[in-house]
Scaffold this motif. Structure first.
Motif, PDB file in Angstrom:
ATOM      1  N   ASN A  12       0.696  -1.249   0.000  1.00 12.17           N
ATOM      2  CA  ASN A  12      -0.049  -0.032   0.030  1.00 12.17           C
ATOM      3  C   ASN A  12       0.867   1.255  -0.036  1.00 12.17           C
ATOM      4  O   ASN A  12       0.288   2.520  -0.075  1.00 12.17           O
ATOM      5  N   LEU A  13       2.214   0.992   0.222  1.00  8.66           N
ATOM      6  CA  LEU A  13       3.004   2.178   0.258  1.00  8.66           C
ATOM      7  C   LEU A  13       3.589   2.662  -0.827  1.00  8.66           C
ATOM      8  O   LEU A  13       4.100   1.417  -1.871  1.00  8.66           O
ATOM      9  N   GLU A  14       3.943   3.817  -1.122  1.00  5.22           N
ATOM     10  CA  GLU A  14       4.635   4.477  -2.473  1.00  5.22           C
ATOM     11  C   GLU A  14       5.985   4.511  -2.095  1.00  5.22           C
ATOM     12  O   GLU A  14       6.560   4.438  -0.985  1.00  5.22           O
ATOM     13  N   LYS A  15       6.761   4.725  -3.087  1.00  8.26           N
ATOM     14  CA  LYS A  15       8.479   4.770  -2.858  1.00  8.26           C
ATOM     15  C   LYS A  15       8.574   5.990  -1.804  1.00  8.26           C
ATOM     16  O   LYS A  15       9.408   5.897  -0.984  1.00  8.26           O
ATOM     17  N   GLU A  16       7.931   7.108  -2.088  1.00  6.73           N
ATOM     18  CA  GLU A  16       8.203   8.029  -1.198  1.00  6.73           C
ATOM     19  C   GLU A  16       7.794   7.738   0.547  1.00  6.73           C
ATOM     20  O   GLU A  16       8.625   8.321   1.303  1.00  6.73           O
ATOM     21  N   ASP A  17       6.834   6.840   0.664  1.00  8.49           N
ATOM     22  CA  ASP A  17       6.476   6.432   1.880  1.00  8.49           C
ATOM     23  C   ASP A  17       7.487   5.720   2.408  1.00  8.49           C
ATOM     24  O   ASP A  17       7.953   5.743   3.754  1.00  8.49           O
ATOM     25  N   PHE A  18       8.072   4.827   1.662  1.00  6.27           N
ATOM     26  CA  PHE A  18       9.378   3.968   2.050  1.00  6.27           C
ATOM     27  C   PHE A  18      10.525   4.892   2.531  1.00  6.27           C
ATOM     28  O   PHE A  18      11.193   4.789   3.529  1.00  6.27           O
ATOM     29  N   GLU A  19      10.801   5.872   1.776  1.00  4.62           N
ATOM     30  CA  GLU A  19      11.770   6.687   2.145  1.00  4.62           C
ATOM     31  C   GLU A  19      11.540   7.496   3.269  1.00  4.62           C
ATOM     32  O   GLU A  19      12.612   7.727   4.255  1.00  4.62           O
ATOM     33  N   PHE A  20      10.406   7.927   3.379  1.00  7.65           N
ATOM     34  CA  PHE A  20      10.042   8.533   4.788  1.00  7.65           C
ATOM     35  C   PHE A  20      10.097   7.777   5.833  1.00  7.65           C
ATOM     36  O   PHE A  20      10.662   8.176   6.854  1.00  7.65           O
ATOM     37  N   VAL A  21       9.763   6.417   6.051  1.00  7.48           N
ATOM     38  CA  VAL A  21      10.050   5.628   6.884  1.00  7.48           C
ATOM     39  C   VAL A  21      11.190   5.254   7.189  1.00  7.48           C
ATOM     40  O   VAL A  21      11.762   5.079   8.370  1.00  7.48           O
ATOM     41  N   LYS A  22      12.034   5.246   6.265  1.00  4.29           N
ATOM     42  CA  LYS A  22      13.668   4.996   6.338  1.00  4.29           C
ATOM     43  C   LYS A  22      14.185   5.977   7.193  1.00  4.29           C
ATOM     44  O   LYS A  22      14.958   5.772   8.314  1.00  4.29           O
ATOM     45  N   ASN A  23      13.971   7.157   6.828  1.00  3.02           N
ATOM     46  CA  ASN A  23      14.568   8.555   7.328  1.00  3.02           C
ATOM     47  C   ASN A  23      13.982   8.620   9.069  1.00  3.02           C
ATOM     48  O   ASN A  23      14.497   8.796   9.709  1.00  3.02           O
ATOM     49  N   PHE A  24      12.856   8.180   8.950  1.00  2.00           N
ATOM     50  CA  PHE A  24      12.248   8.121  10.661  1.00  2.00           C
ATOM     51  C   PHE A  24      12.850   7.253  11.283  1.00  2.00           C
ATOM     52  O   PHE A  24      13.118   7.667  12.356  1.00  2.00           O
ATOM     53  N   VAL A  25      13.206   6.092  10.922  1.00  3.37           N
ATOM     54  CA  VAL A  25      13.715   4.997  11.516  1.00  3.37           C
ATOM     55  C   VAL A  25      15.398   5.448  11.727  1.00  3.37           C
ATOM     56  O   VAL A  25      15.793   5.237  13.022  1.00  3.37           O
ATOM     57  N   ILE A  26      16.034   5.799  10.802  1.00  2.00           N
ATOM     58  CA  ILE A  26      17.259   6.363  11.036  1.00  2.00           C
ATOM     59  C   ILE A  26      17.593   7.478  12.039  1.00  2.00           C
ATOM     60  O   ILE A  26      18.446   7.378  12.818  1.00  2.00           O
ATOM     61  N   ASN A  27      16.548   8.336  12.141  1.00  2.00           N
ATOM     62  CA  ASN A  27      16.548   9.525  13.125  1.00  2.00           C
ATOM     63  C   ASN A  27      15.727   9.082  14.289  1.00  2.00           C
ATOM     64  O   ASN A  27      15.322   9.978  14.962  1.00  2.00           O
ATOM     65  N   SER A  28      15.640   7.991  14.677  1.00  2.04           N
ATOM     66  CA  SER A  28      15.442   7.105  15.801  1.00  2.04           C
ATOM     67  C   SER A  28      13.831   7.865  16.175  1.00  2.04           C
ATOM     68  O   SER A  28      13.413   8.021  17.392  1.00  2.04           O
ATOM     69  N   GLY A  29      12.955   7.935  15.145  1.00  2.00           N
ATOM     70  CA  GLY A  29      11.523   8.399  15.360  1.00  2.00           C
ATOM     71  C   GLY A  29      11.403   9.880  15.536  1.00  2.00           C
ATOM     72  O   GLY A  29      10.135  10.132  16.172  1.00  2.00           O
ATOM     73  N   SER A  30      12.495  10.554  15.500  1.00  5.58           N
ATOM     74  CA  SER A  30      12.453  12.160  15.932  1.00  5.58           C
ATOM     75  C   SER A  30      11.646  12.987  14.825  1.00  5.58           C
ATOM     76  O   SER A  30      12.366  13.030  13.859  1.00  5.58           O
ATOM     77  N   LEU A  31      10.479  13.310  15.126  1.00  3.91           N
ATOM     78  CA  LEU A  31       9.753  13.918  14.113  1.00  3.91           C
ATOM     79  C   LEU A  31      10.373  15.511  13.934  1.00  3.91           C
ATOM     80  O   LEU A  31      10.676  16.254  12.794  1.00  3.91           O
ATOM     81  N   LYS A  32      11.120  15.962  14.765  1.00  6.60           N
ATOM     82  CA  LYS A  32      11.850  17.250  15.290  1.00  6.60           C
ATOM     83  C   LYS A  32      13.056  17.188  14.183  1.00  6.60           C
ATOM     84  O   LYS A  32      13.442  18.124  13.416  1.00  6.60           O
ATOM     85  N   VAL A  33      13.771  16.006  14.286  1.00  4.85           N
ATOM     86  CA  VAL A  33      14.905  16.144  13.302  1.00  4.85           C
ATOM     87  C   VAL A  33      14.210  16.055  11.704  1.00  4.85           C
ATOM     88  O   VAL A  33      15.056  16.657  10.989  1.00  4.85           O
ATOM     89  N   LEU A  34      13.633  15.245  11.633  1.00  6.88           N
ATOM     90  CA  LEU A  34      12.821  15.203  10.247  1.00  6.88           C
ATOM     91  C   LEU A  34      12.308  16.615   9.743  1.00  6.88           C
ATOM     92  O   LEU A  34      12.377  16.794   8.594  1.00  6.88           O
ATOM     93  N   THR A  35      11.889  17.482  10.586  1.00  5.56           N
ATOM     94  CA  THR A  35      11.349  18.708  10.409  1.00  5.56           C
ATOM     95  C   THR A  35      12.522  19.415   9.487  1.00  5.56           C
ATOM     96  O   THR A  35      12.656  20.160   8.698  1.00  5.56           O
ATOM     97  N   LYS A  36      13.909  19.284  10.377  1.00  6.13           N
ATOM     98  CA  LYS A  36      14.991  19.908   9.608  1.00  6.13           C
ATOM     99  C   LYS A  36      15.716  19.261   8.489  1.00  6.13           C
ATOM    100  O   LYS A  36      15.931  19.943   7.648  1.00  6.13           O
ATOM    101  N   TYR A  37      15.483  17.845   8.507  1.00  6.72           N
ATOM    102  CA  TYR A  37      15.736  17.275   7.197  1.00  6.72           C
ATOM    103  C   TYR A  37      15.092  17.572   5.925  1.00  6.72           C
ATOM    104  O   TYR A  37      15.691  17.904   4.814  1.00  6.72           O
ATOM    105  N   TYR A  38      13.686  17.447   6.147  1.00  2.00           N
ATOM    106  CA  TYR A  38      12.754  17.762   4.976  1.00  2.00           C
ATOM    107  C   TYR A  38      12.710  19.439   4.647  1.00  2.00           C
ATOM    108  O   TYR A  38      12.076  19.754   3.886  1.00  2.00           O
ATOM    109  N   GLU A  39      13.002  20.267   5.712  1.00  2.00           N
ATOM    110  CA  GLU A  39      13.157  21.593   5.956  1.00  2.00           C
ATOM    111  C   GLU A  39      11.280  21.971   5.774  1.00  2.00           C
ATOM    112  O   GLU A  39      11.046  23.175   4.964  1.00  2.00           O
ATOM    113  N   VAL A  40      10.756  21.645   6.435  1.00  2.00           N
ATOM    114  CA  VAL A  40       9.295  21.741   6.486  1.00  2.00           C
ATOM    115  C   VAL A  40       8.760  21.952   8.215  1.00  2.00           C
ATOM    116  O   VAL A  40       9.544  21.643   9.085  1.00  2.00           O
ATOM    117  N   SER A  41       7.508  22.347   8.370  1.00  2.00           N
ATOM    118  CA  SER A  41       7.002  22.335   9.704  1.00  2.00           C
ATOM    119  C   SER A  41       6.710  21.319  10.269  1.00  2.00           C
ATOM    120  O   SER A  41       6.421  20.051   9.786  1.00  2.00           O
TER     121      SER A  41
END
Length: 78
Positions: A12-41
């Motif tokens: 059910n997941l798109e390629k972008e979803d897998f990329e997001f999940v990968k980055n989420f796991v690599i960053n220990s589930g930190s949404l705060k870190v992902l905001t910086k990575y993706y440069e979004v709120s």
């Protein structure tokens, strides 16, 4: 892993979803870190995560209902 070996929820997941999940796991589930990575709120990242969660739940719900329907069919036919 072959496509037919993957759990149904992954289908059910798109390629972008897998990329997001990968980055989420690599960053220990930190949404705060992902905001910086993706440069979004933070709400943008949270919405993205919610979207992925809903896709996974949807696949699980479909899988469970298929199993229930299969069992019902067996019960009726047997």
């Amino acid at each position: 892993m072959k496509n037919n070996d993957r759990p149904k929820w992954m289908m059910n997941l798109e390629k972008e979803d897998f990329e997001f999940v990968k980055n989420f796991v690599i960053n220990s589930g930190s949404l705060k870190v992902l905001t910086k990575y993706y440069e979004v709120s933070y709400p943008t990242v949270r919405n993205r995560l919610n979207s992925v969660i809903e896709r996974i739940k949807s696949a699980k719900d479909n899988e469970e209902s298929s199993l229930v329907n299969y069992i019902r069919k067996l019960a009726i036919e047997e």
